[in-house]
Design a protein around this motif. Structure first.
Motif, PDB file in Angstrom:
ATOM      1  N   ASN A  96      -0.536  94.530 -56.320  1.00 25.08           N
ATOM      2  CA  ASN A  96      -0.974  95.457 -57.364  1.00 25.08           C
ATOM      3  C   ASN A  96      -1.838  96.576 -56.763  1.00 25.08           C
ATOM      4  O   ASN A  96      -1.876  97.675 -57.289  1.00 25.08           O
ATOM      5  N   ASP A 112       0.456 104.797 -57.903  1.00 27.11           N
ATOM      6  CA  ASP A 112       0.421 105.390 -59.239  1.00 27.11           C
ATOM      7  C   ASP A 112      -0.789 106.298 -59.456  1.00 27.11           C
ATOM      8  O   ASP A 112      -0.793 107.135 -60.346  1.00 27.11           O
ATOM      9  N   LEU A 118       5.229 104.411 -68.259  1.00 28.38           N
ATOM     10  CA  LEU A 118       5.111 102.960 -68.179  1.00 28.38           C
ATOM     11  C   LEU A 118       5.677 102.271 -69.419  1.00 28.38           C
ATOM     12  O   LEU A 118       6.407 101.283 -69.319  1.00 28.38           O
ATOM     13  N   TRP A 150       9.326 102.089 -69.435  1.00 25.93           N
ATOM     14  CA  TRP A 150       9.829 101.083 -68.501  1.00 25.93           C
ATOM     15  C   TRP A 150       9.653  99.677 -69.091  1.00 25.93           C
ATOM     16  O   TRP A 150      10.536  98.841 -69.026  1.00 25.93           O
ATOM     17  N   LEU A 151       8.467  99.458 -69.700  1.00 30.04           N
ATOM     18  CA  LEU A 151       8.185  98.133 -70.266  1.00 30.04           C
ATOM     19  C   LEU A 151       9.162  97.804 -71.392  1.00 30.04           C
ATOM     20  O   LEU A 151       9.624  96.673 -71.512  1.00 30.04           O
ATOM     21  N   PRO A 206       6.143 100.335 -62.144  1.00 29.83           N
ATOM     22  CA  PRO A 206       4.910 100.729 -61.469  1.00 29.83           C
ATOM     23  C   PRO A 206       5.064 100.699 -59.952  1.00 29.83           C
ATOM     24  O   PRO A 206       5.892  99.962 -59.429  1.00 29.83           O
ATOM     25  N   ALA A 263      -7.719  97.597 -59.307  1.00 27.84           N
ATOM     26  CA  ALA A 263      -6.490  96.977 -59.778  1.00 27.84           C
ATOM     27  C   ALA A 263      -6.273  95.583 -59.212  1.00 27.84           C
ATOM     28  O   ALA A 263      -5.237  94.979 -59.451  1.00 27.84           O
ATOM     29  N   TYR A 268      -0.265  95.163 -69.863  1.00 30.43           N
ATOM     30  CA  TYR A 268      -0.216  96.616 -69.891  1.00 30.43           C
ATOM     31  C   TYR A 268      -1.335  97.199 -69.026  1.00 30.43           C
ATOM     32  O   TYR A 268      -1.111  98.082 -68.201  1.00 30.43           O
ATOM     33  N   LYS A 280      -2.834  95.968 -66.526  1.00 28.96           N
ATOM     34  CA  LYS A 280      -2.587  95.748 -65.112  1.00 28.96           C
ATOM     35  C   LYS A 280      -1.736  96.858 -64.506  1.00 28.96           C
ATOM     36  O   LYS A 280      -1.896  97.221 -63.345  1.00 28.96           O
ATOM     37  N   ARG A 281      -0.824  97.385 -65.310  1.00 27.41           N
ATOM     38  CA  ARG A 281       0.127  98.354 -64.757  1.00 27.41           C
ATOM     39  C   ARG A 281      -0.242  99.799 -65.048  1.00 27.41           C
ATOM     40  O   ARG A 281       0.361 100.702 -64.502  1.00 27.41           O
ATOM     41  N   LYS A 282      -1.210 100.009 -65.948  1.00 32.60           N
ATOM     42  CA  LYS A 282      -1.511 101.376 -66.354  1.00 32.60           C
ATOM     43  C   LYS A 282      -2.706 101.859 -65.551  1.00 32.60           C
ATOM     44  O   LYS A 282      -3.848 101.497 -65.836  1.00 32.60           O
TER      45      LYS A 282
END
Lengths: 811, 293
Positions: free
Chosen positions: A645, A652, A735, A738-739, A747, A786, B84, B86-88
Motif C-alpha cells: 500500500n 497515487d 477510484l 474502479w471499485l 490504485p 498509508a 475506501y 485505504k485506497r483513496k
C-alpha cells in the motif's frame, strides 16, 4: 596551402556553427573545420527522433542559426540549411592535429596533411573527445555506432560489442535484456577483462552463463560487411551475422590537445575549464574558446557565444551579451541606479569572495543569484528554516541572533548562510539587516561552481565558514580574534567511509569538527565494539582528550565519506584558557556525553542482548549508507504484511509513478531499508544536473522541479538506486469507478501493459522521478500515512539511533 | 476519556510535519487508545444492560435495543469504509494505521453491541442471519489480526532480502542453465528435465498454495528420475542433478513466500464478500423491522 583567413573555427557543433555563420554574415574570411562528414557530430549521434530541449527558456537566442525545441532531425536539418544560407565555408573530414604560431599567423594542421592559416582561432570542440575507431576493413560502415543511447532502440537484432571495458560491458548488458530478444556477442582482444570493474565482469559472466551474451575472448573483428562480421579467433576466422556493431574502444579527451596549444586551465581536476577573458580569449592571445569546452553545456549558451565571439573578433566592443537584459532585471529593484557592468564591478570590489572572479564568470554567476535591498531590521532568514543559499554583504551589515537578545554583527564584504551551503542542513540562526543593506543571495550550485572555479573564493568561504562553525559550537563570548590561531593551525581532512579517526586507548589531543558527512562513536565493551553515538555534520569530537589529558575513551570512525577539520590540541587549549566560559560550556558537553556512555555501559551489564541488538542495528544502518541520510524510510518487517500500500499510495500521490521499491533492499533483524530516497545531506544526485532542477526544499526534502531534460545523470550518480527514468502514465479512471465497475487499473502504479495500451504508438519522454517526501501535501509522506500496520516510518539516523530507543528496547 | 483524544491534528498544521518516528504496530497504536475506547464501550453496554429494566423484556425493538442497533449499524458502515479509505490517497492528515487500529477494536466491540442488541433472542429469521453474518465477518477479521501479527516476521525471514521478482529470476536462471546442461543427456533422461523446465512456478491451485505442498512438482520428479537413472554420461547427469536440486531450493523459497502471502490475504476473500452479504442482510433486517412497526 590555402589562403590565410581571419578566423578559423574548429568544431562545427552549435557553438562553432553559430560562430561560422556570424563570420559568414559579416563577410569575414573564415573556415569551419569539422572532423566528420557531417555538422554537429555530438547531436548527430543522438538516437533517431530524440527530442532536443531549448533550455534555459529565459535566455534569448542570438545567432544566425535557428534553434527551438524539436526532434534531432529537425534541428540538424535547420542547421544544414542555415550553414548554406549564411555562406559558411565548411571543410569536412578535417581533424585538427596541431596548432602552431601566434596571434595573426596561426598554422593549423589536419590529419589529412592539409594546412590552414588563420589570424585567430575559435576553439569549439566540445568535451566528448574522439572515440577510438575500429581499424579493420569496413570500419566506416554506418551500422558501426560508438554509443548506445537507449538499449530499447534495439529489438531482435544481432549485436556485436567490440571492446570490453566498462562502457562496452554496460552496453552489452543493456541490449542483452531478455525482453529485447537481441543476440548479443561481446569481443575481447585478450584473455581476461582487466580493464573493467569486477562487478561488471561478474554481471557479464552471469549473463554469459545464462545464455544472454556470447562472450568471445582472444577474438577481434577482421572484416565488417552489411549484416555480417568476420572474426579473427584463436581457431581461425569465423563469420557471424551482425546487424549492429557497438564499438567501445575508449576515447581521447580533448584536454591534452587544448593544452598542447599552450592554453592554461583553471586547475588540475577533471572539472576545470580553460582560463578565459570576458571576450572568451584564452591565455594564448588569438585563440578563443567557446561552448561545452568553455564550461557551457547548454546548446543555447553555445550558440550565443559563437555569435558573440565572432563579433568580438570583428572588433565590436559595444556588444552587450545576450544575458544583459536578464542581469539588468536582477539589479532593477535596487535603490541606486547603475549599469549592469557598474553593478558587477561594485560587487567585485566590495565583496571578498568576488575579488578574484573574472568579469565573465561574474556575469554567469549573477544569473544564478539574486540581489536584494533590505531595510534595517528586516529578517533575511529565520533560525531552523531550511535553505542552502549563501549571502554576501555588498552594502550595510547583517546581525546574527546568537541568543535571545544577543546579536553579533557581520561586516560588509563578508558572507553569511554558508553553513547551509556546506552541510546542507537547516539555518543555524536568525539573520537581520543591521542597517539598510544590499545582500547578494547565491544559490548553492552557483556557489559550489564558484568555489570550484575560483580558488580565492574557495579560500575565503572555507575560512569564514570554519570560524563561524567554531563560534556556533563553542559559545560563550568567543570572537573571531580568539579563534584566529586555532583557524590558522586547522587542517581539513577527508576521510573515506569506515576509516577510524580516533582509536580508543590511544594518546592524542587533537579536536575534530565534522564539516560534512557523519561519524559513529564506538566503545569496546566486553571485547565487542558497542555503538555509542551518531555524530551528524556540525558536531565535534576529541575534546575529552584535551580537557582531561587522558587517552581516547572511545573509537570514532566515519559513517560515510566525511570532511573533518582538525584543530591542534595546543591551539585549542590556549583558546580555552583565554575564555573560561567556553571551557565551562565544553566541560558541560563532555559531562553529558560521559553520562550517556556510562548509561550504555551500565545497561550492557544488565541488558546485554538489548545493547548488542542496538549496536548491531546501528552498524547495519550505517553500512546501508544511512549515515548520510537526513530522512529515510524504514520498514519493520515484524509488522509489514507486504500489501504494498505504501508503493500504491506513493504512485497515487504523485503522477502515477511509485518512488519506492518496498521489497528491494537490505534487512537486518527484521529492520528493512527499502529502495527509496534518503534525502542525503550532500545529495549525490545534485552533483551533476545540467538544468539544475534538483533542490532541497523547505522540509529538508531533495526534490526535482519541472525542467528535467532526461539525461539520467542523477540516476547514475545515486549510490542507492532510488531514481527512476520513467514517463508519467496517462491519467486513470477514478477510484469509485474502479471499485464499482472494475474500470481502469485500480490504485497504484498502472502496469506497463495498461499504460502502453492507453498510449498506443506515442512514446513520451522519460524523465527522472524521485521521492520528494510528499512536498506540498499537507498530511505528510503518503508511504507512512498509508501503512495499515505501522511498519513504515520515516526517520533521520539521529532520531532512530537515539538513546531513548535503547531505553525502550531494554524495557 | 478526554486524555485519550489528545489529537495530533492541531500539530499537523504547524511547520513540523507529523510523522511516524517509531515502529508502533496497529494493535499498540497510541498506547492502545482504541482498545480502551472499545473496551469501555462494551463495559458500558454490559453494565447498563444489567441495570436498565426494559419491559416487557430486553428486545431489539425497545428504545434501548434501537439505540444499540443504530450504533451497531453505523459502526458496520463506518468499518466498511476502511476499504475506501485505504485506497483513496487524499492529501489531508490521516493515518491508515490509526484507522486499522480503530477498525480492529471497534469491530470486536460489535460482538457485544450486536449480541446485546438482540436481547439474546435468536431464531431462524433474517434478523439472526444478519447477526450470524456479522459474527462470521468478525471471526474472519480475527484470523486476519492473528496472521498480521504472527506471519510478517516469517515472510521476512524466508525471503532473505530477495524480492519476489528476484526469486522468479533465480528460478529462470537455473532453467536456462538446465537447458544448456541437459543437452548431452539421453532422451530418456531429457524428458523429466524438460517437464521441470515447463513447470509454472505459480501452478498448483489454491490448496497447494496454502499448504505449501506440491506432490506433483516436476522438478522433484526429475530429481528422483535422474537420481535413479543410469543411462546418460555420469558427469553430465551429475551436473543436471546439481542444478535441479538448486532449482528445488529456489522453488521451495518461492513457494514458501507465496504460501505466507496467501495466508496473509486469503481471509480478505471471506471478510470482504461476507461484509457485503452482511450489509444486504442488515438492510433487509432494518427494512423488515420498520415495515412491521
Amino acid at each position: 596551402m590555402t589562403e590565410p583567413v581571419k578566423v578559423a573555427i574548429i568544431g562545427s557543433g552549435p557553438a562553432g556553427l553559430s560562430a561560422a555563420s556570424r563570420a559568414g554574415q559579416l563577410g569575414l574570411s573564415h573556415v569551419l573545420l569539422e572532423k566528420t562528414d557531417h555538422l554537429s557530430d555530438t547531436i548527430f549521434k543522438y538516437q533517431k527522433g530524440k527530442r532536443v530541449l531549448a533550455t534555459p527558456e529565459r535566455l534569448d537566442l542570438r545567432s544566425d542559426c535557428r534553434f527551438a525545441e524539436g526532434a534531432r532531425e529537425y534541428i540538424l536539418g535547420n542547421w544544414d540549411e542555415d550553414a548554406v544560407n549564411n555562406k559558411v565555408n565548411v571543410v569536412k573530414h578535417a581533424e585538427v592535429t596541431a596548432v602552431t604560431g601566434q596571434k595573426g599567423a596561426f598554422e593549423i594542421k589536419t590529419a589529412k596533411g592539409d594546412v590552414y592559416h588563420a589570424e585567430t582561432i575559435v576553439l569549439a570542440i566540445g568535451t566528448q573527445g574522439n572515440p577510438n575507431r575500429m581499424r579493420c576493413e569496413g570500419a566506416d560502415l554506418p551500422h558501426i555506432i560508438y554509443q548506445v543511447d537507449d538499449p530499447e532502440d534495439f529489438k531482435d537484432k544481432h549485436i556485436t560489442v567490440v571492446g570490453s571495458g566498462d562502457a562496452g560491458i554496460e552496453n552489452a548488458l543493456g541490449v542483452a535484456e531478455e525482453a529485447l530478444e537481441n543476440t548479443v556477442t561481446i569481443l575481447n582482444r585478450s584473455k581476461d577483462f582487466a580493464r573493467a570493474k569486477a562487478k561488471n565482469v561478474s554481471d557479464m559472466m552471469e549473463a554469459g552463463e545464462n545464455g544472454l551474451i556470447s562472450i568471445r575472448t582472444e577474438t577481434q573483428p577482421k572484416l565488417v560487411e552489411p549484416g555480417w562480421l568476420t572474426l579473427e579467433t584463436p581457431t581461425g576466422d569465423e563469420k557471424i551475422p551482425c546487424d549492429v556493431i557497438v564499438a567501445r574502444l575508449g576515447s581521447v579527451a580533448p584536454r591534452g590537445f587544448v593544452e598542447s596549444m599552450g592554453i592554461e586551465f583553471t586547475g588540475p581536476d577533471r572539472e576545470a575549464f580553460p582560463k578565459l577573458s570576458p571576450t572568451f580569449e584564452s591565455t594564448v592571445p588569438g585563440i578563443f574558446v567557446i561552448g561545452a569546452l568553455a564550461g557551457y553545456p547548454l546548446i543555447k549558451h553555445c550558440m550565443n557565444q559563437g555569435y558573440d565571439v565572432v563579433e568580438f573578433i570583428n572588433g565590436n566592443k559595444n556588444l552587450t551579451p545576450a544575458d544583459e537584459k536578464d542581469l539588468a532585471a536582477i539589479f532593477a529593484n535596487l535603490p541606486q541606479k547603475k549599469s549592469v557592468s557598474e553593478w558587477l564591478d561594485y560587487l567585485r570590489e566590495r565583496v571578498r569572495i568576488f575579488a578574484d572572479v573574472s568579469p565573465l564568470q561574474m556575469r554567469e554567476f549573477m544569473l544564478d543569484s539574486k540581489v536584494a535591498y533590505y531595510r534595517k531590521g528586516d529578517v533575511v532568514f529565520e533560525k531552523g528554516e531550511p535553505g542552502s543559499s549563501l549571502f554576501a554583504i555588498a552594502d550595510g551589515h547583517a546581525e546574527v541572533e546568537v541568543g535571545p537578545g544577543i546579536t553579533v554583527p557581520i561586516e560588509q564584504g563578508s558572507i553569511f548562510g554558508e553553513v547551509g551551503l556546506i552541510s546542507g542542513r537547516k539555518r543555524g540562526a536568525t539573520i537581520r539587516a543591521g542597517a539598510d543593506s544590499i545582500f547578494v543571495e547565491v544559490s548553492r550550485t552557483a556557489a559550489l561552481k564558484l568555489m570550484a572555479a575560483v580558488p580565492g573564493a574557495k579560500r575565503v568561504i572555507n575560512r569564514i565558514s570554519l570560524e563561524r562553525q567554531l563560534l556556533q559550537i563553542f559559545k560563550g563570548g568567543l570572537t573571531v580574534e580568539d579563534l584566529a590561531p586555532v583557524v590558522d593551525a586547522a587542517e581539513v581532512e577527508r576521510v573515506p567511509a569506515g576509516k577510524v579517526v580516533l582509536t580508543e586507548g590511544e594518546q592524542g589531543d587533537d579536536v575534530y569538527v565534522i564539516r560534512s558527512g557523519s561519524m559513529v562513536v564506538e566503545k569496546d565493551i566486553g571485547g565487542k565494539p558497542i555503538f555509542l553515538r551518531y555524530l551528524p555534520a556540525g558536531s565535534f569530537f576529541g575534546e575529552m582528550g584535551v580537557l582531561s589529558g587522558q587517552p581516547r575513551n572511545a573509537t570514532v570512525k566515519a559513517a560515510v565519506g566525511a570532511e573533518l577539520i582538525k584543530l591542534t590540541g595546543e591551539s585549542f587549549r590556549r583558546m580555552l584558557a583565554a575564555r573560561p566560559q567556553v571551557r565551562e560550556a565544553t566541560e558541560a558537553a563532555v559531562a553529558e556525553r560521559a553520562q550517556m556512555n556510562n548509561f550504555i555501559e551500565s545497561r550492557k551489564a544488565t541488558y546485554s542482548s538489548a545493547v548488542d541488538l542496538y549496536s548491531d542495528t546501528a552498524s547495519f544502518i550505517m553500512k546501508e549508507g544511512l549515515g548520510e541520510a537526513t530522512d529515510a524510510l524504514l520498514i519493520d518487517e515484524n509488522l509489514c504484511v507486504g500489501c504494498d500500500n505504501c508503493e500504491k499510495a506513493c504512485a497515487d500521490s504523485h503522477e502515477g509513478l511509485s518512488r519506492l521499491d518496498r521489497e528491494a533492499g537490505k534487512t537486518f533483524a527484521h529492520l528493512h531499508v527499502p529502495t527509496s530516497c534518503r534525502h542525503c545531506e550532500h545529495p549525490h544526485c545534485m552533483a551533476d544536473c545540467p538544468p539544475n532542477v534538483i533542490h532541497r526544499g523547505p522540509d529538508g526534502e531533495v526534490f526535482m522541479e519541472p525542467g528535467c531534460i532526461g539525461c539520467g545523470n542523477c540516476m547514475r550518480n545515486c549510490p542507492y538506486g532510488v531514481i527512476r527514468m520513467e514517463a508519467a502514465p496517462p491519467p486513470k479512471p477514478g477510484l469509485l469507478r474502479w471499485l464499482l465497475t472494475g474500470f481502469g487499473p485500480g490504485p497504484g502504479e498502472p502496469s506497463p501493459k495498461w499504460t502502453k495500451k492507453q498510449l498506443g504508438d506515442e512514446k513520451p519522454k522519460k524523465i527522472a522521478v524521485k521521492c520528494d517526501m510528499c512536498k506540498g501535501i499537507a498530511g505528510g509522506p503518503a508511504c507512512v500515512r498509508a501503512c495499515p500496520t505501522g511498519a513504515a516510518i520515516r526517520v533521520s539516523p539521529e532520531e532512530f539511533l537515539s538513546i531513548a530507543r535503547l531505553q525502550e528496547d531494554a524495557g | 476519556m478526554a486524555s485519550l483524544f489528545q489529537r495530533r491534528r492541531s500539530k499537523a498544521t504547524q511547520t513540523e510535519r507529523v510523522r511516524e518516528r517509531r515502529h508502533e504496530g496497529f494493535l499498540r497504536y497510541a498506547n492502545f487508545r482504541w482498545a480502551k475506547i472499545s473496551g469501555g464501550l462494551c463495559l458500558l453496554i454490559i453494565v447498563s444492560y444489567a441495570l436498565i429494566d426494559v419491559t416487557p423484556r430486553p428486545n431489539g425493538g425497545s428504545w434501548y435495543g434501537y439505540t444499540l442497533g443504530t450504533i451497531g449499524a453505523g459502526l458496520i458502515l463506518w468499518l466498511t469504509a476502511l476499504g475506501y479509505r485505504k485506497r483513496k490517497m487524499t492529501s489531508d492528515h490521516w493515518s491508515l494505521k490509526a484507522w486499522t487500529s480503530a477498525h480492529v477494536y471497534l469491530g470486536l466491540s460489535l460482538i457485544v453491541i450486536g449480541t446485546w442488541h438482540t436481547g439474546f433472542q435468536l431464531g431462524w429469521n433474517v434478523h439472526t442471519l444478519a447477526w450470524v453474518l456479522m459474527m462470521l465477518v468478525i471471526l474472519s477479521g480475527l484470523y486476519g489480526v492473528v496472521v498480521y501479527s504472527t506471519l510478517p516476521a516469517a515472510l521476512s525471514n524466508n525471503r532473505d532480502e530477495m524480492t519476489q521478482m528476484q526469486m522468479l529470476e533465480a528460478i529462470r536462471a537455473f532453467d536456462r542453465q538446465l537447458h544448456a546442461a541437459a543437452q548431452p543427456l539421453t532422451p530418456q533422461d531429457t524428458a523429466p528435465v524438460l517437464a521441470a523446465l515447463d513447470e509454472d512456478p505459480f501452478a498448483g491451485g489454491i490448496m497447494a498454495r496454502l499448504s505449501g505442498r506440491y506432490p506433483d512438482c516436476a522438478t522433484a520428479a526429475a530429481l528422483r528420475a535422474l537420481g535413479a537413472s543410469r543411462s546418460s554420461d555420469a558427469g553430465a547427469r551429475e551436473k543436471v542433478v546439481g542444478l535441479l536440486s538448486q532449482k528445488e531450493v529456489a522453488l521451495a523459497r518461492l513457494r514458501q513466500h507465496l504460501r505466507i502471502r496467501a495466508l496473509l490475504e486469503i481471509w480478505l476473500y471471506v471478510h470482504v464478500p461476507l461484509t457485503f452479504a452482511l450489509i444486504a442482510a442488515l438492510s433487509a433486517h432494518i427494512v423488515s423491522v420498520f415495515f412491521y412497526w
